[in-house]
Design an enzyme around this catalytic site. Sequence first.
Site, mmCIF file in Angstrom:
data_model
loop_
_atom_site.group_PDB
_atom_site.id
_atom_site.type_symbol
_atom_site.label_atom_id
_atom_site.label_comp_id
_atom_site.label_asym_id
_atom_site.label_seq_id
_atom_site.Cartn_x
_atom_site.Cartn_y
_atom_site.Cartn_z
ATOM 1 C CB SER A 10 -0.886 0.007 1.236
ATOM 2 O OG SER A 10 -1.365 1.312 1.442
ATOM 3 C CG HIS A 35 -3.868 -1.532 -1.673
ATOM 4 N ND1 HIS A 35 -5.001 -2.233 -2.027
ATOM 5 C CD2 HIS A 35 -4.212 -0.749 -0.616
ATOM 6 C CE1 HIS A 35 -5.990 -1.894 -1.215
ATOM 7 N NE2 HIS A 35 -5.547 -1.000 -0.359
ATOM 8 C CG ASP A 37 -4.996 2.445 0.851
ATOM 9 O OD1 ASP A 37 -5.958 1.679 0.726
ATOM 10 O OD2 ASP A 37 -3.887 2.090 1.287
ATOM 11 C CG MET A 39 -8.132 7.189 2.766
ATOM 12 S SD MET A 39 -7.269 7.092 4.337
ATOM 13 C CE MET A 39 -6.526 5.459 4.205
ATOM 14 C CG HIS A 68 -9.189 0.245 -0.441
ATOM 15 N ND1 HIS A 68 -8.579 -0.050 0.759
ATOM 16 C CD2 HIS A 68 -10.518 0.234 -0.182
ATOM 17 C CE1 HIS A 68 -9.503 -0.212 1.694
ATOM 18 N NE2 HIS A 68 -10.687 -0.039 1.149
ATOM 19 C CG MET A 70 -11.137 3.254 2.207
ATOM 20 S SD MET A 70 -9.546 3.114 3.058
ATOM 21 C CE MET A 70 -8.445 3.346 1.680
ATOM 22 C CG MET A 139 -11.619 -2.804 5.175
ATOM 23 S SD MET A 139 -10.091 -2.437 4.281
ATOM 24 C CE MET A 139 -9.122 -1.581 5.530
ATOM 25 N N GLY A 144 -8.773 3.995 7.255
ATOM 26 C CA GLY A 144 -8.485 5.412 7.472
ATOM 27 C C GLY A 144 -7.006 5.722 7.670
ATOM 28 C CG PHE A 145 -5.581 6.720 10.312
ATOM 29 C CD1 PHE A 145 -5.107 7.983 9.992
ATOM 30 C CD2 PHE A 145 -6.846 6.591 10.875
ATOM 31 C CE1 PHE A 145 -5.898 9.111 10.241
ATOM 32 C CE2 PHE A 145 -7.627 7.710 11.132
ATOM 33 C CZ PHE A 145 -7.152 8.976 10.807
ATOM 34 N N GLY A 146 -2.788 3.995 8.000
ATOM 35 C CA GLY A 146 -1.832 2.896 7.997
ATOM 36 C C GLY A 146 -1.330 2.662 9.413
ATOM 37 N N GLY A 147 -0.686 1.544 9.612
ATOM 38 C CA GLY A 147 -0.001 1.288 10.871
ATOM 39 C C GLY A 147 -0.881 0.911 12.045
ATOM 40 C CG ASP A 177 -6.171 -2.890 3.204
ATOM 41 O OD1 ASP A 177 -5.134 -2.655 3.847
ATOM 42 O OD2 ASP A 177 -6.730 -2.055 2.466
ATOM 43 N N GLY A 178 -4.949 -4.439 6.235
ATOM 44 C CA GLY A 178 -4.867 -3.772 7.526
ATOM 45 C C GLY A 178 -4.062 -4.556 8.542
ATOM 46 N N GLY A 179 -2.896 -4.022 8.906
ATOM 47 C CA GLY A 179 -2.078 -4.643 9.945
ATOM 48 C C GLY A 179 -1.428 -5.957 9.555
ATOM 49 N N GLY A 199 1.074 -2.103 4.138
ATOM 50 C CA GLY A 199 1.668 -0.767 4.025
ATOM 51 C C GLY A 199 2.913 -0.663 4.867
HETATM 52 C C1 DX5 Z 1 -6.233 1.442 5.669
HETATM 53 C C2 DX5 Z 1 -5.826 1.212 4.224
HETATM 54 C C3 DX5 Z 1 -4.745 0.250 4.115
HETATM 55 C C4 DX5 Z 1 -3.463 0.692 4.789
HETATM 56 C C5 DX5 Z 1 -2.817 -0.522 5.311
HETATM 57 O O1 DX5 Z 1 -7.357 2.186 5.732
HETATM 58 O O2 DX5 Z 1 -6.905 0.724 3.443
HETATM 59 O O3 DX5 Z 1 -4.497 -0.149 2.774
HETATM 60 O O4 DX5 Z 1 -2.571 1.352 3.944
HETATM 61 O O5 DX5 Z 1 -1.724 -0.128 6.047
HETATM 62 P P1 DX5 Z 1 -1.060 -1.121 7.094
HETATM 63 O O6 DX5 Z 1 -0.576 -2.301 6.319
HETATM 64 O O7 DX5 Z 1 0.050 -0.287 7.659
HETATM 65 O O8 DX5 Z 1 -2.106 -1.475 8.097
HETATM 66 ZN ZN ZN Z 2 -6.399 -0.214 1.433
#
Ligand code: DX5
Ligand code: ZN
Length: 224
Positions: A10, A35, A37, A39, A68, A70, A139, A144-147, A177-179, A199
Amino acid sequence: MSRNVTIAPSILSADFGRMAEDVSAVAQAGADWIHYDVMDGRFVPNITVGPDVLAAVGRATTLPLDVHLMIVEPERHIEAFAKTGAEYITVHAEATTHLHRTLQAIHQLGCKAGVSLNPATGLDAVQHVIEELDLLLIMTVNPGFGGQKFIGPMVPKISDARELIDSIDREIHLEVDGGITVANIAEVCDAGASAIVSGTGIFKTDSYSDTIADMRRRVASSQS
Ligand code: DX5
Ligand code: ZN
Protein backbone atom coordinates in the site's frame (compact mmCIF):
# COMPACT_ATOMS: atom_id res chain seq x y z
CA MET A 1 -5.44 -25.62 0.00
CA SER A 2 -2.22 -24.13 -1.32
CA ARG A 3 -2.43 -21.00 -3.46
CA ASN A 4 0.07 -18.36 -4.52
CA VAL A 5 -0.34 -15.19 -2.55
CA THR A 6 -0.61 -11.89 -4.38
CA ILE A 7 1.29 -9.20 -2.48
CA ALA A 8 0.02 -5.63 -2.84
CA PRO A 9 2.11 -3.01 -1.00
CA SER A 10 0.00 0.00 0.00
CA ILE A 11 1.55 3.27 -1.15
CA LEU A 12 -0.12 4.97 1.81
CA SER A 13 3.05 4.11 3.72
CA ALA A 14 5.45 5.07 0.91
CA ASP A 15 7.45 8.28 0.91
CA PHE A 16 5.05 10.72 -0.83
CA GLY A 17 7.97 12.97 -1.74
CA ARG A 18 9.54 10.24 -3.83
CA MET A 19 6.51 8.20 -4.80
CA ALA A 20 7.78 7.10 -8.23
CA GLU A 21 11.06 5.79 -6.78
CA ASP A 22 9.28 3.96 -3.96
CA VAL A 23 6.78 2.37 -6.36
CA SER A 24 9.46 1.13 -8.71
CA ALA A 25 11.57 -0.10 -5.77
CA VAL A 26 8.74 -2.18 -4.38
CA ALA A 27 7.98 -3.53 -7.86
CA GLN A 28 11.60 -4.58 -8.27
CA ALA A 29 11.45 -6.15 -4.82
CA GLY A 30 8.81 -8.62 -6.04
CA ALA A 31 5.42 -6.99 -5.42
CA ASP A 32 2.52 -8.23 -7.58
CA TRP A 33 0.16 -5.24 -7.45
CA ILE A 34 0.34 -1.67 -6.19
CA HIS A 35 -2.44 -0.92 -3.69
CA TYR A 36 -3.65 2.68 -3.90
CA ASP A 37 -5.70 4.04 -0.98
CA VAL A 38 -8.07 6.90 -1.73
CA MET A 39 -9.61 8.67 1.30
CA ASP A 40 -11.99 11.62 1.26
CA GLY A 41 -12.15 12.86 4.86
CA ARG A 42 -15.82 11.82 5.00
CA PHE A 43 -16.11 8.05 4.69
CA VAL A 44 -12.89 7.90 6.70
CA PRO A 45 -11.30 10.68 8.76
CA ASN A 46 -8.18 10.97 6.60
CA ILE A 47 -7.60 12.51 3.15
CA THR A 48 -5.07 11.06 0.70
CA VAL A 49 -4.71 11.17 -3.07
CA GLY A 50 -6.83 11.25 -6.21
CA PRO A 51 -6.67 10.17 -9.85
CA ASP A 52 -3.82 12.49 -10.91
CA VAL A 53 -1.41 10.86 -8.48
CA LEU A 54 -2.65 7.45 -9.68
CA ALA A 55 -1.62 8.43 -13.20
CA ALA A 56 1.86 9.30 -11.91
CA VAL A 57 2.08 5.96 -10.06
CA GLY A 58 1.03 4.19 -13.27
CA ARG A 59 3.87 5.86 -15.16
CA ALA A 60 6.32 4.48 -12.58
CA THR A 61 5.32 0.81 -12.91
CA THR A 62 3.78 -1.81 -15.15
CA LEU A 63 2.23 -3.63 -12.18
CA PRO A 64 -1.58 -3.75 -11.92
CA LEU A 65 -2.99 -0.84 -9.91
CA ASP A 66 -5.35 -1.95 -7.16
CA VAL A 67 -7.46 1.08 -6.23
CA HIS A 68 -9.24 1.06 -2.87
CA LEU A 69 -11.82 3.84 -2.70
CA MET A 70 -12.63 4.82 0.89
CA ILE A 71 -14.94 7.60 -0.24
CA VAL A 72 -18.66 8.30 -0.07
CA GLU A 73 -20.62 7.89 -3.31
CA PRO A 74 -17.68 6.27 -5.12
CA GLU A 75 -19.83 6.00 -8.26
CA ARG A 76 -19.17 9.72 -8.82
CA HIS A 77 -15.43 9.14 -9.22
CA ILE A 78 -14.90 5.70 -10.73
CA GLU A 79 -14.60 6.99 -14.28
CA ALA A 80 -11.70 9.27 -13.33
CA PHE A 81 -9.83 6.35 -11.73
CA ALA A 82 -10.63 4.00 -14.61
CA LYS A 83 -9.25 6.52 -17.10
CA THR A 84 -6.01 6.91 -15.19
CA GLY A 85 -5.08 3.26 -15.31
CA ALA A 86 -6.77 1.34 -12.48
CA GLU A 87 -7.00 -2.42 -13.02
CA TYR A 88 -9.11 -3.14 -9.94
CA ILE A 89 -11.51 -0.57 -8.49
CA THR A 90 -12.81 -1.52 -5.06
CA VAL A 91 -15.64 0.37 -3.39
CA HIS A 92 -17.00 0.03 0.13
CA ALA A 93 -20.40 -1.61 0.46
CA GLU A 94 -21.13 0.93 3.22
CA ALA A 95 -20.44 3.91 0.93
CA THR A 96 -22.70 3.37 -2.08
CA THR A 97 -26.48 3.02 -2.05
CA HIS A 98 -26.76 1.04 -5.31
CA LEU A 99 -23.84 -1.36 -4.99
CA HIS A 100 -24.92 -3.58 -7.87
CA ARG A 101 -25.17 -0.63 -10.25
CA THR A 102 -21.77 0.68 -9.12
CA LEU A 103 -20.11 -2.68 -9.79
CA GLN A 104 -21.68 -2.84 -13.24
CA ALA A 105 -20.42 0.66 -13.96
CA ILE A 106 -16.87 -0.37 -12.99
CA HIS A 107 -17.06 -3.26 -15.46
CA GLN A 108 -18.44 -1.03 -18.19
CA LEU A 109 -15.40 1.18 -17.74
CA GLY A 110 -13.20 -1.84 -18.46
CA CYS A 111 -11.95 -2.45 -14.90
CA LYS A 112 -12.25 -5.33 -12.49
CA ALA A 113 -14.69 -4.70 -9.66
CA GLY A 114 -14.13 -5.18 -5.94
CA VAL A 115 -16.17 -4.67 -2.79
CA SER A 116 -14.62 -3.90 0.57
CA LEU A 117 -16.24 -4.57 3.93
CA ASN A 118 -15.49 -2.72 7.16
CA PRO A 119 -14.82 -4.96 10.16
CA ALA A 120 -18.40 -4.53 11.44
CA THR A 121 -20.06 -5.32 8.10
CA GLY A 122 -21.27 -8.87 7.50
CA LEU A 123 -20.66 -10.95 4.39
CA ASP A 124 -24.38 -10.78 3.62
CA ALA A 125 -23.63 -7.31 2.18
CA VAL A 126 -22.05 -8.98 -0.86
CA GLN A 127 -23.99 -12.22 -1.07
CA HIS A 128 -26.45 -10.92 -3.67
CA VAL A 129 -23.87 -9.14 -5.84
CA ILE A 130 -21.30 -11.91 -5.90
CA GLU A 131 -21.81 -12.49 -9.63
CA GLU A 132 -20.44 -8.99 -10.23
CA LEU A 133 -17.36 -9.45 -8.07
CA ASP A 134 -13.75 -9.92 -9.15
CA LEU A 135 -12.40 -9.16 -5.69
CA LEU A 136 -13.69 -9.18 -2.13
CA LEU A 137 -11.68 -7.08 0.32
CA ILE A 138 -11.96 -7.87 4.02
CA MET A 139 -10.74 -4.99 6.19
CA THR A 140 -8.78 -6.17 9.22
CA VAL A 141 -8.54 -2.63 10.63
CA ASN A 142 -11.07 0.19 10.58
CA PRO A 143 -10.10 2.00 7.37
CA GLY A 144 -8.49 5.41 7.47
CA PHE A 145 -4.89 5.04 8.55
CA GLY A 146 -1.83 2.90 8.00
CA GLY A 147 0.00 1.29 10.87
CA GLN A 148 -3.00 0.11 12.90
CA LYS A 149 -3.21 -3.16 14.80
CA PHE A 150 -4.67 -6.19 13.02
CA ILE A 151 -8.11 -7.09 14.41
CA GLY A 152 -7.71 -10.79 15.25
CA PRO A 153 -11.41 -11.71 15.34
CA MET A 154 -11.55 -11.00 11.58
CA VAL A 155 -9.82 -14.34 10.88
CA PRO A 156 -13.05 -16.41 11.02
CA LYS A 157 -14.65 -13.81 8.71
CA ILE A 158 -11.86 -14.46 6.18
CA SER A 159 -12.58 -18.21 6.40
CA ASP A 160 -16.30 -17.58 5.86
CA ALA A 161 -15.51 -15.34 2.89
CA ARG A 162 -13.36 -18.12 1.40
CA GLU A 163 -16.27 -20.53 1.75
CA LEU A 164 -18.62 -18.07 0.03
CA ILE A 165 -16.16 -17.51 -2.84
CA ASP A 166 -15.54 -21.22 -3.29
CA SER A 167 -19.28 -21.75 -3.73
CA ILE A 168 -19.03 -19.69 -6.95
CA ASP A 169 -17.63 -21.27 -10.09
CA ARG A 170 -15.45 -18.30 -11.02
CA GLU A 171 -12.20 -16.81 -9.78
CA ILE A 172 -12.68 -14.04 -7.22
CA HIS A 173 -9.71 -12.68 -5.30
CA LEU A 174 -10.03 -12.64 -1.52
CA GLU A 175 -7.95 -9.70 -0.36
CA VAL A 176 -7.17 -8.73 3.22
CA ASP A 177 -6.09 -5.23 4.25
CA GLY A 178 -4.87 -3.77 7.53
CA GLY A 179 -2.08 -4.64 9.95
CA ILE A 180 -0.57 -7.41 7.81
CA THR A 181 3.12 -8.11 8.41
CA VAL A 182 5.50 -11.04 8.12
CA ALA A 183 4.24 -12.09 11.57
CA ASN A 184 0.60 -12.75 10.57
CA ILE A 185 0.56 -13.20 6.79
CA ALA A 186 0.54 -17.00 7.11
CA GLU A 187 -2.49 -16.88 9.42
CA VAL A 188 -4.60 -14.84 6.97
CA CYS A 189 -3.51 -16.93 3.98
CA ASP A 190 -4.29 -20.14 5.86
CA ALA A 191 -7.76 -18.71 6.50
CA GLY A 192 -8.19 -18.30 2.73
CA ALA A 193 -6.78 -14.95 1.61
CA SER A 194 -5.36 -14.97 -1.91
CA ALA A 195 -4.13 -11.35 -1.90
CA ILE A 196 -2.73 -9.30 0.94
CA VAL A 197 -2.23 -5.58 1.30
CA SER A 198 0.62 -4.37 3.45
CA GLY A 199 1.67 -0.77 4.02
CA THR A 200 3.88 -0.30 7.05
CA GLY A 201 4.65 -4.04 7.04
CA ILE A 202 6.64 -3.51 3.82
CA PHE A 203 7.47 0.19 3.43
CA LYS A 204 8.69 0.64 7.00
CA THR A 205 11.15 -2.23 6.80
CA ASP A 206 14.84 -1.95 5.86
CA SER A 207 14.66 -4.13 2.77
CA TYR A 208 11.48 -4.40 0.69
CA SER A 209 12.83 -7.43 -1.15
CA ASP A 210 13.84 -9.31 2.02
CA THR A 211 10.41 -8.58 3.54
CA ILE A 212 8.44 -9.71 0.49
CA ALA A 213 10.60 -12.85 0.16
CA ASP A 214 10.07 -13.58 3.87
CA MET A 215 6.29 -13.13 3.46
CA ARG A 216 6.23 -15.63 0.58
CA ARG A 217 8.38 -18.10 2.52
CA ARG A 218 6.10 -17.97 5.54
CA VAL A 219 2.98 -18.55 3.44
CA ALA A 220 4.60 -21.42 1.56
CA SER A 221 5.90 -23.14 4.67
CA SER A 222 2.62 -22.92 6.53
CA GLN A 223 0.75 -24.36 3.52
CA SER A 224 3.22 -27.16 2.75
C1 DX5 B 1 -6.23 1.44 5.67
C2 DX5 B 1 -5.83 1.21 4.22
C3 DX5 B 1 -4.74 0.25 4.12
C4 DX5 B 1 -3.46 0.69 4.79
C5 DX5 B 1 -2.82 -0.52 5.31
O1 DX5 B 1 -7.36 2.19 5.73
O2 DX5 B 1 -6.90 0.72 3.44
O3 DX5 B 1 -4.50 -0.15 2.77
O4 DX5 B 1 -2.57 1.35 3.94
O5 DX5 B 1 -1.72 -0.13 6.05
P1 DX5 B 1 -1.06 -1.12 7.09
O6 DX5 B 1 -0.58 -2.30 6.32
O7 DX5 B 1 0.05 -0.29 7.66
O8 DX5 B 1 -2.11 -1.48 8.10
ZN1 ZN C 1 -6.40 -0.21 1.43
